[in-house]
Scaffold this motif. Structure first.
Motif, PDB file in Angstrom:
ATOM      1  N   ALA A 150      -2.710  14.142 -23.075  1.00  0.00           N
ATOM      2  CA  ALA A 150      -3.321  15.200 -22.266  1.00  0.00           C
ATOM      3  C   ALA A 150      -4.738  14.747 -21.946  1.00  0.00           C
ATOM      4  N   ILE A 151      -5.328  15.372 -20.931  1.00  0.00           N
ATOM      5  CA  ILE A 151      -6.666  14.959 -20.518  1.00  0.00           C
ATOM      6  C   ILE A 151      -7.494  16.170 -20.116  1.00  0.00           C
ATOM      7  N   ALA A 152      -8.754  16.162 -20.548  1.00  0.00           N
ATOM      8  CA  ALA A 152      -9.726  17.196 -20.176  1.00  0.00           C
ATOM      9  C   ALA A 152     -10.840  16.503 -19.408  1.00  0.00           C
ATOM     10  N   ILE A 153     -11.112  16.954 -18.194  1.00  0.00           N
ATOM     11  CA  ILE A 153     -12.031  16.259 -17.290  1.00  0.00           C
ATOM     12  C   ILE A 153     -13.191  17.162 -16.919  1.00  0.00           C
ATOM     13  N   SER A 154     -14.411  16.604 -16.971  1.00  0.00           N
ATOM     14  CA  SER A 154     -15.589  17.257 -16.401  1.00  0.00           C
ATOM     15  C   SER A 154     -15.934  16.515 -15.118  1.00  0.00           C
ATOM     16  N   MET A 169     -12.250  13.876  -7.625  1.00  0.00           N
ATOM     17  CA  MET A 169     -11.376  13.906  -8.788  1.00  0.00           C
ATOM     18  C   MET A 169     -10.101  14.675  -8.465  1.00  0.00           C
ATOM     19  N   GLY A 170     -10.220  15.743  -7.720  1.00  0.00           N
ATOM     20  CA  GLY A 170      -9.033  16.485  -7.306  1.00  0.00           C
ATOM     21  C   GLY A 170      -8.096  15.640  -6.475  1.00  0.00           C
ATOM     22  N   ASN A 171      -8.646  14.827  -5.596  1.00  0.00           N
ATOM     23  CA  ASN A 171      -7.814  13.942  -4.775  1.00  0.00           C
ATOM     24  C   ASN A 171      -7.057  12.944  -5.635  1.00  0.00           C
ATOM     25  N   LEU A 172      -7.718  12.433  -6.700  1.00  0.00           N
ATOM     26  CA  LEU A 172      -7.031  11.511  -7.602  1.00  0.00           C
ATOM     27  C   LEU A 172      -5.852  12.195  -8.282  1.00  0.00           C
ATOM     28  N   ILE A 173      -6.074  13.395  -8.793  1.00  0.00           N
ATOM     29  CA  ILE A 173      -5.005  14.102  -9.502  1.00  0.00           C
ATOM     30  C   ILE A 173      -3.864  14.423  -8.544  1.00  0.00           C
ATOM     31  N   LYS A 174      -4.179  14.769  -7.312  1.00  0.00           N
ATOM     32  CA  LYS A 174      -3.118  14.998  -6.316  1.00  0.00           C
ATOM     33  C   LYS A 174      -2.297  13.733  -6.107  1.00  0.00           C
ATOM     34  N   ARG A 175      -2.974  12.618  -5.982  1.00  0.00           N
ATOM     35  CA  ARG A 175      -2.290  11.363  -5.700  1.00  0.00           C
ATOM     36  C   ARG A 175      -1.452  10.905  -6.891  1.00  0.00           C
ATOM     37  N   ARG A 176      -1.987  11.045  -8.090  1.00  0.00           N
ATOM     38  CA  ARG A 176      -1.281  10.573  -9.278  1.00  0.00           C
ATOM     39  C   ARG A 176      -0.223  11.563  -9.759  1.00  0.00           C
ATOM     40  N   ALA A 177      -0.444  12.844  -9.503  1.00  0.00           N
ATOM     41  CA  ALA A 177       0.480  13.900  -9.933  1.00  0.00           C
ATOM     42  C   ALA A 177       0.973  13.673 -11.356  1.00  0.00           C
ATOM     43  N   PRO A 178       0.048  13.623 -12.326  1.00  0.00           N
ATOM     44  CA  PRO A 178       0.449  13.303 -13.709  1.00  0.00           C
ATOM     45  C   PRO A 178       1.347  14.370 -14.309  1.00  0.00           C
ATOM     46  N   GLU A 179       2.271  13.924 -15.142  1.00  0.00           N
ATOM     47  CA  GLU A 179       3.167  14.854 -15.827  1.00  0.00           C
ATOM     48  C   GLU A 179       2.530  15.443 -17.072  1.00  0.00           C
ATOM     49  N   ILE A 180       1.473  14.807 -17.565  1.00  0.00           N
ATOM     50  CA  ILE A 180       0.789  15.301 -18.752  1.00  0.00           C
ATOM     51  C   ILE A 180      -0.073  16.519 -18.388  1.00  0.00           C
ATOM     52  N   PRO A 181      -0.403  17.360 -19.378  1.00  0.00           N
ATOM     53  CA  PRO A 181      -1.313  18.478 -19.099  1.00  0.00           C
ATOM     54  C   PRO A 181      -2.697  17.996 -18.692  1.00  0.00           C
ATOM     55  N   VAL A 182      -3.217  18.580 -17.634  1.00  0.00           N
ATOM     56  CA  VAL A 182      -4.571  18.305 -17.165  1.00  0.00           C
ATOM     57  C   VAL A 182      -5.371  19.596 -17.240  1.00  0.00           C
ATOM     58  N   MET A 183      -6.536  19.529 -17.874  1.00  0.00           N
ATOM     59  CA  MET A 183      -7.437  20.675 -17.910  1.00  0.00           C
ATOM     60  C   MET A 183      -8.827  20.192 -17.515  1.00  0.00           C
TER      61      MET A 183
END
Length: 330
Positions: free
Chosen positions: A90-94, A101-115
């Motif tokens: 899991a990952i917690a991001i500031s 950062m939002g664009n990265l998460i959209k592109r990667r679409a990780p299956e792990i929890p992101v907070m």
């Protein structure tokens, strides 16, 4: 639990976690902050370390990392990208640059929890994470405005000092300050509302650099000798106590008489020292240690599919010279 910087350090840590013996059983809970040069984030690290010490037999380990410099927005994005590639539980991001950062998460679409922690994604991207853990940043700006209005009931000229242009948490505080002073939501700039006017050349943006923050303060005081209020939406300048003391030395008479007021974010030890020395009038503090301490537990709950509230606010401390010895949450 070590402080790590950059992609190579991330790779080293993950290799150790995936090594032999008990470490092989450990899964990584990653906390990625804007920059390791900021003492505010070191408090998050200390919270992470405390959780680690209290949970030695846990299946998880808390990894604290980020770019060496808070100004390295691209570096933070690269670190998150690398962590997702190498694998974490899991990952917690500031996010320093929330849209990027939002664009990265959209592109990667990780299956792990992101907070998110400390700073959130922009509103349009909040569906990309499960929860936010940290300060109610809009409320933090509201509290700063309330203290400004108390100290200067007739208003005056004001300069706001902000961080990175795209930092959602800092922008939320500025919005809370302006809306509260103006008495109207969506106030982009103070132009006389309730007697308050933002001076030309402000807001100023520090890009989270403490040396730049102090230089901006000094330049503003010199160019605007009749300034009524300087608002450090974050604590940047105060993170370099000696430089901040030199900057405020030039206006100590005005600070003592409250002709000029300084209100600042955060309540780290050097900032409380500045408050007690009369170098600020109010400190509105976050609770970064609590953020770092709670984040691993929240990430585990997300991994286990438990219901977690969104957002998870960690509270604020409001400190004045009169309450400096008792204002911080224990």
């Amino acid at each position: 639990m070590k402080r790590l910087t950059g992609l190579g350090a991330v790779a080293l840590m993950l290799a150790l976690v995936a090594g032999t013996g008990n470490a092989a059983e450990k899964k990584t809970l990653a906390i990625v902050v804007k920059g390791l040069d900021n003492p505010f984030f070191e408090q998050i690290n200390l919270g992470c370390q405390k959780w680690q010490k209290e949970n030695p037999v846990s299946d998880y380990t808390c990894l604290y990392t980020g770019p060496a410099s808070s100004a390295d927005e691209a570096g933070e994005v690269q670190i998150v990208d690398d962590l997702l590639t190498r694998g974490v539980a899991a990952i917690a991001i500031s996010p320093s640059n929330a849209p990027a950062m939002g664009n990265l998460i959209k592109r990667r679409a990780p299956e792990i929890p992101v907070m998110t922690i400390d700073a959130d994604f922009i509103e349009a991207d909040r569906g990309l994470r499960v929860t936010y853990l940290g300060t109610d940043n809009y409320l933090m700006g509201v509290k700063m405005a309330e203290h400004a209005a108390r100290l200067k009931p007739s208003g005056g000229t004001v300069c706001l000092q902000l961080g990175n242009v795209a930092a959602d948490n800092i922008n939320a505080r500025a919005a809370g300050f302006r809306d509260t002073i103006a008495g109207a939501k969506g106030t982009d700039r103070l132009t006389g509302q309730s007697g308050w006017t933002e001076i030309d050349g402000c807001p100023v943006f520090t890009n989270d650099q403490v040396d730049l923050a102090n230089q901006q303060m000094a330049d503003t005081f010199t160019a605007n000798p009749d300034l009524d209020a300087f608002i450090l939406i974050g604590g940047w300048a105060q993170f370099a106590p000696q430089a901040y003391a030199q900057v405020t030395d030039q206006v100590m008479d005005k600070l003592n008489s409250k002709e000029l007021i300084i209100i600042a974010g955060d309540t780290l030890p050097p900032q409380m020292d500045a408050l007690k020395a009369g170098r600020s009038h109010v400190q509105v503090g976050q609770r970064p240690f609590e953020m770092g301490y709670r984040a691993p537990t929240v990430m585990i709950e997300l991994i286990e599919g438990k219901s977690v509230e969104d957002p998870l606010y960690t509270g604020l401390d409001e400190c004045t010279p009169e309450t400096a010895d008792s204002c911080l949450a224990q």
